[in-house]
Design an enzyme around this catalytic site. Structure first.
Site, PDB file in Angstrom:
ATOM      1  N   GLY A  14     -11.641 130.725 -12.954  1.00 22.96           N
ATOM      2  CA  GLY A  14     -12.086 129.789 -11.919  1.00 22.96           C
ATOM      3  C   GLY A  14     -13.514 129.328 -12.147  1.00 22.96           C
ATOM      4  CG  ASP A  72     -23.536 138.555 -10.710  1.00 19.71           C
ATOM      5  OD1 ASP A  72     -22.513 138.896 -11.335  1.00 19.71           O
ATOM      6  OD2 ASP A  72     -23.934 139.149  -9.690  1.00 19.71           O
ATOM      7  CB  SER A  73     -21.541 133.763  -7.745  1.00 21.26           C
ATOM      8  OG  SER A  73     -20.389 133.901  -8.538  1.00 21.26           O
ATOM      9  CG  PHE A 148     -12.262 131.053  -8.240  1.00 19.22           C
ATOM     10  CD1 PHE A 148     -12.898 129.832  -8.328  1.00 19.22           C
ATOM     11  CD2 PHE A 148     -13.046 132.211  -8.303  1.00 19.22           C
ATOM     12  CE1 PHE A 148     -14.280 129.748  -8.474  1.00 19.22           C
ATOM     13  CE2 PHE A 148     -14.428 132.143  -8.457  1.00 19.22           C
ATOM     14  CZ  PHE A 148     -15.041 130.910  -8.540  1.00 19.22           C
ATOM     15  N   GLY A 149     -10.802 133.172  -5.885  1.00 13.68           N
ATOM     16  CA  GLY A 149     -11.544 134.197  -5.138  1.00 13.68           C
ATOM     17  C   GLY A 149     -11.492 134.011  -3.630  1.00 13.68           C
ATOM     18  CE1 TYR A 150     -13.774 138.310  -0.936  1.00 13.57           C
ATOM     19  CE2 TYR A 150     -15.183 137.742  -2.810  1.00 13.57           C
ATOM     20  CZ  TYR A 150     -14.552 138.692  -2.029  1.00 13.57           C
ATOM     21  OH  TYR A 150     -14.684 140.023  -2.325  1.00 13.57           O
ATOM     22  CE  LYS A 185     -15.949 126.485  -4.946  1.00 13.10           C
ATOM     23  NZ  LYS A 185     -15.265 127.583  -5.625  1.00 13.10           N
ATOM     24  CG  HIS A 190     -21.917 129.225  -4.500  1.00 10.80           C
ATOM     25  ND1 HIS A 190     -20.796 128.535  -4.101  1.00 10.80           N
ATOM     26  CD2 HIS A 190     -21.448 130.278  -5.217  1.00 10.80           C
ATOM     27  CE1 HIS A 190     -19.713 129.141  -4.541  1.00 10.80           C
ATOM     28  NE2 HIS A 190     -20.073 130.207  -5.228  1.00 10.80           N
ATOM     29  NE  ARG A 191     -19.749 129.398 -10.189  1.00 12.26           N
ATOM     30  CZ  ARG A 191     -19.007 129.834  -9.172  1.00 12.26           C
ATOM     31  NH1 ARG A 191     -18.184 129.026  -8.543  1.00 12.26           N
ATOM     32  NH2 ARG A 191     -19.080 131.093  -8.790  1.00 12.26           N
TER      33      ARG A 191
END
Ligand code: IMP
Length: 206
Positions: A14, A72-73, A148-150, A185, A190-191
């Site tokens: 992701g 790193d996130s 992906f993820g959260y 998104k 943040h990214r």
């Protein structure tokens, strides 16, 4: 003109997808560490986003000698005193929803945090950092299929819509990151924020 090649120090599909989407239109060719032939997994033993981002970028730089970025996130939830934070990869949506099940809507604020580490080499190793954050709130159940993820449990807080307080916000309809298109998104995440700052700094002579 040849695009500058940057290696993405990540095995997270992701994240790699988002890096490529974000960097291509800005004129950079991002290739994953596996595409660069580096199939290692770096232990994230640091207790901060910066330390872990640096561990990952330096390890891949040592193997390739090419410019590397790592990320790193994680998700920092106010009602959980910032957890899961730097340990976000160790948990999942089911864990988070269970921990948050008794937390009322106006106390569910959270933010995604991203630290990008850039290591380049013109003879010796230079390490630089940029950061990005994105405010939101934890949903009561998963919403959406994208990302992906959260992403399915993170409701994006669009401050341009006149956000005043969590209570005001609660009365509005909000999308999770997993309900947004990749471009939408990336425009607010943040990214995305960290990467745009990274490119700006790179072009400013980093
Ligand atoms: P790490 O950076 O490899 O420690 O992993 C961070 C973890 O945070 C990922 O495995 C995801 O669970 C989560 N995460 C980070 N960024 C995002 C995102 O943009 N969306 C959803 N989850 C994310």
């Amino acid at each position: 003109m040849n695009k500058m090649k940057i290696i993405i120090a990540s095995n997270n599909v992701g994240k790699v997808r988002e890096f490529k989407q974000l960097l291509a239109p800005l004129g950079y060719e991002a290739i994953s560490q596996s595409e660069a032939g580096v199939c290692i997994s770096v232990a994230e033993t640091g207790d901060t986003f910066e330390k872990n981002a640096a561990l990952k970028a330096r390890a891949i730089y040592k193997k390739t000698g090419l410019p590397v970025i790592s990320d790193d996130s994680g998700l920092c939830v106010d009602a959980l005193d910032g957890e899961p934070g730097v340990y976000s990869a160790n948990y999942d949506n089911a864990w988070l929803l269970e921990r948050m099940k008794d937390v009322p809507a106006d106390k569910r604020t959270a933010r995604f945090v991203c630290c990008i580490c850039y290591v380049n080499g013109d003879g010796k190793e230079h390490t630089k950092f940029v950061h990005g954050e994105c405010e939101g709130q934890i949903a009561f159940s998963e919403q959406g299929e994208n990302g992906f993820g959260y992403d399915p449990v993170f409701l994006y807080l669009d401050s341009r819509q006149g956000f005043k307080s969590p209570v005001h916000w609660q009365s509005q309809q909000h999308q999770s990151f997993a309900e947004m298109s990749a471009d939408d998104k990336n425009a607010v995440s943040h990214r995305g924020k960290a990467l745009r700052e990274f490119v700006q700094k790179l072009e400013g002579g980093w």
